[in-house]
Design a protein around this motif. Structure first.
Motif, PDB file in Angstrom:
ATOM      1  N   ARG A  13      35.241  76.618  26.806  1.00 34.43           N
ATOM      2  CA  ARG A  13      34.230  76.908  26.997  1.00 34.43           C
ATOM      3  C   ARG A  13      34.250  78.162  28.789  1.00 34.43           C
ATOM      4  NH1 ARG A  13      30.614  71.536  27.232  1.00 34.43           N
ATOM      5  NH2 ARG A  13      30.248  71.227  25.118  1.00 34.43           N
ATOM      6  N   CYS A  47      21.457  88.194  15.259  1.00 35.08           N
ATOM      7  CA  CYS A  47      22.354  87.689  14.831  1.00 35.08           C
ATOM      8  C   CYS A  47      23.364  88.059  12.916  1.00 35.08           C
ATOM      9  CB  CYS A  47      22.903  85.714  15.062  1.00 35.08           C
ATOM     10  SG  CYS A  47      22.285  85.191  16.293  1.00 35.08           S
ATOM     11  N   PHE A  57      34.359  74.277  16.867  1.00 37.53           N
ATOM     12  CA  PHE A  57      33.642  74.433  17.702  1.00 37.53           C
ATOM     13  C   PHE A  57      32.432  74.151  15.801  1.00 37.53           C
ATOM     14  CE2 PHE A  57      35.880  77.656  19.654  1.00 37.53           C
ATOM     15  CZ  PHE A  57      34.942  77.635  20.297  1.00 37.53           C
ATOM     16  N   LYS A  92      29.139  74.785  13.542  1.00 36.02           N
ATOM     17  CA  LYS A  92      28.802  75.825  12.609  1.00 36.02           C
ATOM     18  C   LYS A  92      27.719  75.024  11.273  1.00 36.02           C
ATOM     19  CE  LYS A  92      33.520  77.789  12.338  1.00 36.02           C
ATOM     20  NZ  LYS A  92      34.863  78.227  11.558  1.00 36.02           N
ATOM     21  N   GLN A  94      29.148  80.790  13.466  1.00 35.59           N
ATOM     22  CA  GLN A  94      29.971  79.518  14.352  1.00 35.59           C
ATOM     23  C   GLN A  94      28.616  79.198  15.428  1.00 35.59           C
ATOM     24  OE1 GLN A  94      33.873  80.108  15.332  1.00 35.59           O
ATOM     25  NE2 GLN A  94      33.217  80.046  17.862  1.00 35.59           N
ATOM     26  N   LYS A 126      27.621  78.616  19.476  1.00 33.50           N
ATOM     27  CA  LYS A 126      27.755  78.588  20.865  1.00 33.50           C
ATOM     28  C   LYS A 126      27.780  77.387  21.514  1.00 33.50           C
ATOM     29  CE  LYS A 126      26.769  84.130  20.540  1.00 33.50           C
ATOM     30  NZ  LYS A 126      25.943  85.040  21.621  1.00 33.50           N
ATOM     31  N   SER A 159      26.843  75.850  24.126  1.00 37.90           N
ATOM     32  CA  SER A 159      25.643  74.693  26.301  1.00 37.90           C
ATOM     33  C   SER A 159      26.734  74.177  26.647  1.00 37.90           C
ATOM     34  CB  SER A 159      24.860  75.001  25.457  1.00 37.90           C
ATOM     35  OG  SER A 159      24.087  75.434  26.647  1.00 37.90           O
ATOM     36  N   TRP A 188      24.661  72.819  21.454  1.00 32.77           N
ATOM     37  CA  TRP A 188      25.374  73.733  20.757  1.00 32.77           C
ATOM     38  C   TRP A 188      24.239  74.800  20.661  1.00 32.77           C
ATOM     39  CZ3 TRP A 188      30.786  74.959  20.003  1.00 32.77           C
ATOM     40  CH2 TRP A 188      31.689  74.252  20.202  1.00 32.77           C
ATOM     41  N   THR A 222      22.532  78.510  18.396  1.00 30.83           N
ATOM     42  CA  THR A 222      22.739  79.736  17.576  1.00 30.83           C
ATOM     43  C   THR A 222      20.934  80.235  17.372  1.00 30.83           C
ATOM     44  OG1 THR A 222      24.057  81.232  16.097  1.00 30.83           O
ATOM     45  CG2 THR A 222      22.923  79.181  15.462  1.00 30.83           C
ATOM     46  N   GLU A 249      38.117  78.071  15.358  1.00 26.07           N
ATOM     47  CA  GLU A 249      37.551  79.051  15.327  1.00 26.07           C
ATOM     48  C   GLU A 249      37.316  80.156  14.428  1.00 26.07           C
ATOM     49  OE1 GLU A 249      36.223  81.790  20.197  1.00 26.07           O
ATOM     50  OE2 GLU A 249      38.613  80.326  19.151  1.00 26.07           O
TER      51      GLU A 249
END
Length: 1109
Positions: free
Chosen positions: A196, A216, A249, A251, A274, A276, A278, A283, A285, A305
């Protein structure tokens, strides 16, 4: 961004329009102050508090129709789910009730009008019992755990409605192991820089842009004209995934249930997107999906990643969520959807078994105790960097410090005579936000000044003066606080006088804007203390009280105080810069910094000056008496007016935690018992024994009559019998203070001019007494009178004179020994009821309300200092709020044993060999042996006295119990009820326990033979081998944190020890305590010359399975 000078000038012009002093509470003043505070709070709380944030932009609307859909709600009879939030002030009686559907979901709808409501929509779910009255309902409410949800809605225009679906799952309580993983240390320290990014403050434009949802998949806005043919919906997926391995990560895979062939070609479904990270293991998206593809199925997994799809199937390290297949349905009128699951990513069982239980070890050391070649007479913030190097090599991943607030109340007091050691106490708080100037590194500032000088300027010689003082201070073993703070302030004055003020203002501009809500009032306070020569504001005339408006006027660029205000602001700026540098270095070494939050602030503080309505200024805070300290403690600072503090949602406290979170990842909350009930001492008293708890439930006259006290007024004033006076020692000296009661020979009461401890103290003039023997006699007389003036059993309630509080620990006083047997029994029963069952539920409700509202604003790892006799409700509340308690083995709470069992400590707890308020290991052993010897001699003397009286025929042998015990029919359980708030047992149980007398072994014998596992005679000294065994046992305790004072770590090496009494930092009952302990060894020498010692600690930590990063 405007400068300090421009801002103060603008503010002055605004306030010139209003001359009335009372306008400090008008809307303009409030707006000016709140604007800066709200911006700051937004920065501090964003992504770090308990609110799980979702941010959306609602276009072409002023109204939002919010649909709630909640799954996984616990099954309870006669209850319904309700939504509480800022739309109803979280009031359960007016919450939005949801309806249970046949599929088990609870659903409901709310129209949220952005024209009248704030854009930040906060909410949470609660189970509300039905068919019960309001009082019982509040007690039976069941809130979802650890989840205040937040939705930021930003409107752009007002043409049509928007429909939002919140598809939530009821949030279950995390296990203690999982809870620890989502606190600040993990985000800012252990994961910082690996997965992070470090959080940076955003510009206003960046914050504005971050509020927009990003498509996205195809860079098209949801609902835009380009997408009119294909109706779509923006979906935000949120999942909590704890313990995600570094470098990996979370996903998501999404599969529409009715995907057509043409869609497969365009790949409108999602493969391995993937998410993100927080803050705190959440996590997120955002994905735009076509409505015709719903319902959809989706899964979470953990991978590396930017992994390609074809590589995923070959990757053996892929971790798939074990939750049953997730399905998401959608009705056609929904524009936005938030799908959240805070119950988390479910790991496979074989993975769970491989995960280590997170435990670390740490060290506690006050900043002032550090010693380096760079520091000048005292430990400094930058010294923490070198100390972190040693801690890291020792595998210690937490450094705990004592408070670092400005404590210089008397520093510039011209009326103060002698050396000022009062300010050395770090729990003296002149400002809840300002840092102590004593911790600044002068060399850094001088070097910075020299860099800014032109070639024509000559050297000031400051570095030479500083170096000379360093050598002088280094000759002293301990900190000489008065000399060091005086010297540092002198050098700071000289550095400041040579500064280019314009450059200085530009440099500290951002710091000023981020801290002005407290900085200006603090700086002005320091200026006026200088001018008035005292911090006692009762001598300040027109400035005895202050308003925000007046602070702004007196600190603007046209004020005569402006330059001095700048001086103190400048000091705070550089303290913050140096402290931040140290903290960032600690984080780079994977070391957590634990701060210390004092429970109170000084009467002279900027906080009390600016916000007097938040404090009870007619009372003093302290610690109540206990059997080991019958005089209690008087801390001499005001208690809190919690009713006023609650009116604005505990804003002052939330700001205080926010300020601490700027620097700390963890925080020890001093005297957390004060959040349940605070011991209040009457201001006319010196000691802490005359007072009562606030808030508390006093007894009425009728209730006392039921106990057997017909006239309570007889027990509110001290009545002293002649046989209680020590005539042999003090003779007729009592006559000055006591009057004989009329018609009652041998009974006395205090004269009005001496009826309080403060009046008694003022009657003594020790300066005029030349002889040491007479001075000691007078001091003994004063303490004797202090005790006699407290010889009463009841205290009147402040609010209702017809109600009374019983005196605490009355059974341990000499007064109690003089009471008739039947009266003693009555007061024992009163104490058991009052300090036990009467207040348990009451204090539980009060404590939970305060603590939960305050700690909701932070994700720091909080530790509760709950030492002393605590109400029974305290551990329940702290456990519910996931706040670990502190444990010291020898300070057991059990009346059945002398020591705790370290292995039985709960995981979510903090274990320490000692604290700054008690003896360190070596001194404890020495003091304990002395205490045991004294006890044995006292017992021999009692037995001898009893034997002589029996031989003389004064008493019969059956009366021995009256001589050896103050209460012949009082059991061990009853003795502990008052202080420990143990529930009252039935008469049968008490009688049964009385027959089973528990005989405890000597503490030294038990500790040496059982705890340390040694044989033979108990040694007189605590040797290094005993220290090593003790520390090893602590490292193997059940607590996830084992944090030992630096003195106890040093006790493992004889050459690192000092005299035991020199290593103690504080004696709480000593009101003139000098806080001066420093390490005898410089940290550089510790690292260079004690490598074997350092490695031995690292080995012990490693063998105890505590982690090293």
């Amino acid at each position: 961004m405007s400068s300090f000078k421009e801002t103060t000038e603008k503010r002055t012009q605004q306030f010139k329009k209003t001359t009335n002093r009372e306008t400090s509470i008008d809307k303009r003043a409030e707006d000016l102050h709140d604007r800066s505070i709200n911006k700051r709070e937004e920065k501090l709380t964003k992504n770090r508090n308990n609110f799980e944030e979702n941010e959306i932009t609602i276009e072409k609307t002023n109204q939002v129709i919010i649909h709630f859909q909640v799954s996984k709600v616990p099954e309870r009879e006669k209850t319904c789910v309700s939504v509480l939030g800022n739309f109803n002030n979280y009031e359960p009686s007016s919450g939005l009730p949801l309806t249970k559907q046949s599929n088990g979901l609870w659903t409901g709808e709310l129209i949220y009008d952005l024209a009248i409501e704030e854009p930040s929509f906060r909410y949470r779910y609660v189970l509300v019992p039905t068919l019960v009255d309001e009082k019982k309902r509040d007690e039976l409410l069941k809130y979802e755990e650890d989840c205040h949800r937040k939705l930021n809605i930003r409107k752009e225009n007002e043409e049509e409605k928007c429909v939002l679906l919140l598809n939530d799952s009821w949030n279950l309580k995390l296990s203690p192991e999982d809870f620890v993983q989502q606190t600040t240390p993990f985000y800012q320290v252990f994961y910082q820089g690996k997965r992070r990014r470090k959080r940076n403050l955003k510009t206003e434009e960046e914050v504005k842009n971050s509020l927009k949802w990003i498509d996205c998949c195809n860079s098209k806005k949801c609902g835009s004209k380009e997408n009119e043919k294909e109706e779509s919906v923006c979906v935000r997926f949120i999942v909590r995934a704890l313990k995600v391995p570094l470098g990996k990560f979370v996903k998501i895979e999404i599969t529409p249930s009715n995907l057509e062939e043409k869609d497969k070609e365009k790949e409108h479904f999602v493969k391995g997107k993937q998410m993100k990270p927080s803050h705190y293991s959440v996590w997120k998206t955002e994905i735009e999906l076509q409505k015709r593809h719903f319902p959809i199925k989706y899964k979470y997994y953990i991978g590396i990643e930017n992994q390609k799809e074809e590589e995923k199937d070959k990757d053996k390290d892929i971790i798939r969520d074990q939750t049953a297949e997730r399905t998401l349905e959608l009705s056609q009128n929904i524009n936005y959807l938030v799908e959240s699951d805070y119950n988390g990513f479910q790991y496979p069982e074989e993975i769970k078994k491989q995960m280590e239980l997170w435990k670390i070890a740490g060290v506690c050391v006050p900043v002032f105790s550090l010693r380096t070649y760079d520091s000048c007479g005292v430990g400094e913030f930058l010294d923490l960097k070198k100390f972190a190097d040693w801690a890291y090599d020792s595998h210690l991943h937490l450094i705990q410090i004592l408070p670092i607030n400005d404590s210089n109340v008397i520093a510039n007091n011209e009326t103060f005579e002698g050396e000022n050691w009062h300010d050395s106490m770090p729990y003296t708080v002149l400002s809840s936000a300002a840092l102590n100037p004593i911790f600044v590194n002068l060399n850094r500032l001088v070097n910075k000044e020299k860099q800014n000088q032109t070639e024509n300027e000559t050297e000031s010689g400051l570095l030479e003066r500083i170096e000379k003082k360093k050598q002088e201070f280094d000759k002293e073993l301990d900190l000489n606080y008065p000399k060091v703070i005086k010297f540092k302030m002198e050098i700071l004055e000289e550095i400041y006088s040579n500064l280019d003020k314009d450059e200085m203002l530009k440099e500290m501009d951002y710091f000023f804007h981020d801290n002005k809500h407290w900085l200006l009032s603090y700086a002005l306070l320091r200026v006026l203390i200088e001018i008035k020569g005292t911090a006692d504001r009762t001598q300040w005339d027109e400035y005895e009280t202050i308003t925000e408006e007046e602070v702004y006027k007196l600190t603007n660029a046209n004020s005569k105080y402006y330059d001095r205000v700048l001086f103190f602001c400048w000091i705070q700026y550089h303290l913050s810069v140096q402290f931040t540098e140290a903290i960032e270095y600690l984080a780079s070494k994977k070391i957590v910094l634990m701060g210390d939050l004092p429970i109170g602030v000084d009467f002279c503080s900027a906080d009390v000056w600016l916000h007097p309505h938040l404090f009870r200024l007619n009372k003093l805070a302290g610690a109540h008496p206990d059997p080991g300290n019958l005089v209690g403690q008087n801390w001499f600072f005001p208690t809190y007016n919690w009713d006023e503090i609650a009116k604005d949602g505990y804003k002052w406290w939330r700001q205080r935690f926010g300020q601490m979170e700027k620097y700390m990842q963890s925080l020890r909350i001093d005297h957390i018992l004060g959040f349940f009930r605070m011991w209040e001492v009457y201001p006319e008293q010196i000691q802490g024994n005359i007072g009562c708890f606030h808030k508390a439930l006093p007894f009425s006259v009728e209730e006392l009559k039921n106990f057997g006290i017909d006239n309570p007024e007889e027990w509110v004033e001290p009545i002293i019998q002649e046989e209680c006076l020590n005539r042999d020692k003090f003779g007729n000296r009592y006559e000055q203070y006591l009057d004989q009661i009329e018609n009652k020979a041998g009974y006395y009461k205090f004269k009005e001019q001496y009826d309080t401890q403060k009046k008694i103290k003022n009657s003594f003039n020790f300066k005029e007494i030349k002889e040491e023997k007479e001075r000691q006699l007078q001091n003994d007389l004063m303490n004797e009178l202090f005790e006699l003036v407290s010889w009463f059993a009841l205290l009147k309630d402040d609010n209702d004179p017809e109600k009374y509080h019983p005196r605490i620990c009355i059974r341990y006083t000499k007064m109690y020994e003089q009471l008739p047997k039947n009266i003693r029994k009555i007061f024992r029963e009163i104490s058991r009821v009052y300090f036990g069952r009467r207040h348990d539920k009451y204090w539980e409700k009060i404590g939970r309300e305060k603590i939960s509202r305050i700690v909701d604003t932070t994700k720091m790892l909080l530790i509760a200092e709950d030492s002393g006799f605590r109400p029974k409700c305290v551990p329940r509340v702290l456990k519910q709020l996931n706040i670990p308690c502190m444990h010291v083995e020898r300070m057991t709470r059990s009346s059945q044993t002398n020591f705790d069992v370290l292995e039985e400590y709960e995981y979510l707890s903090y274990a320490a060999t000692s604290t700054h308020d008690i003896e360190n290991l070596v001194l404890w052993w020495q003091e304990n042996l002395k205490w045991e010897r004294d006890e044995e001699l006292a017992k021999i003397a009692k037995d001898k006295l009893l034997k002589e009286r029996i031989e003389k025929g004064e008493v019969g042998s059956e009366s021995s119990e009256d001589i050896t015990s103050s209460d012949e029919d009082e059991t061990e359980t009853e003795k502990n009820t008052e202080e420990n708030s143990i529930e009252i047992e039935s008469e049968k149980v008490r009688k049964k326990k009385k027959k089973k007398s528990i005989v405890k072994p000597k503490r030294s014998v038990q500790y040496y033979h059982q705890n340390l596992g040694r044989t033979g005679e108990v040694p007189k000294y605590f040797d290094t081998d005993m220290a090593i065994v003790t520390i090893r046992r602590y490292l193997n305790s059940g607590s996830f944190l084992t944090v030992l004072p630096i003195q106890d770590w040093f006790s493992m090496r004889q050459e690192l020890r000092r005299k035991p009494e020199e290593e103690r930092i504080n004696v709480p009952v000593n009101q003139t305590q000098q806080w001066r302990y420093r390490m005898q060894l410089k940290i550089e020498d510790l690292i260079k010359n004690q490598k074997q010692f350092t490695q031995s600690i690292a080995t012990m930590v490693e063998k105890s399975n505590r982690l090293h990063y």
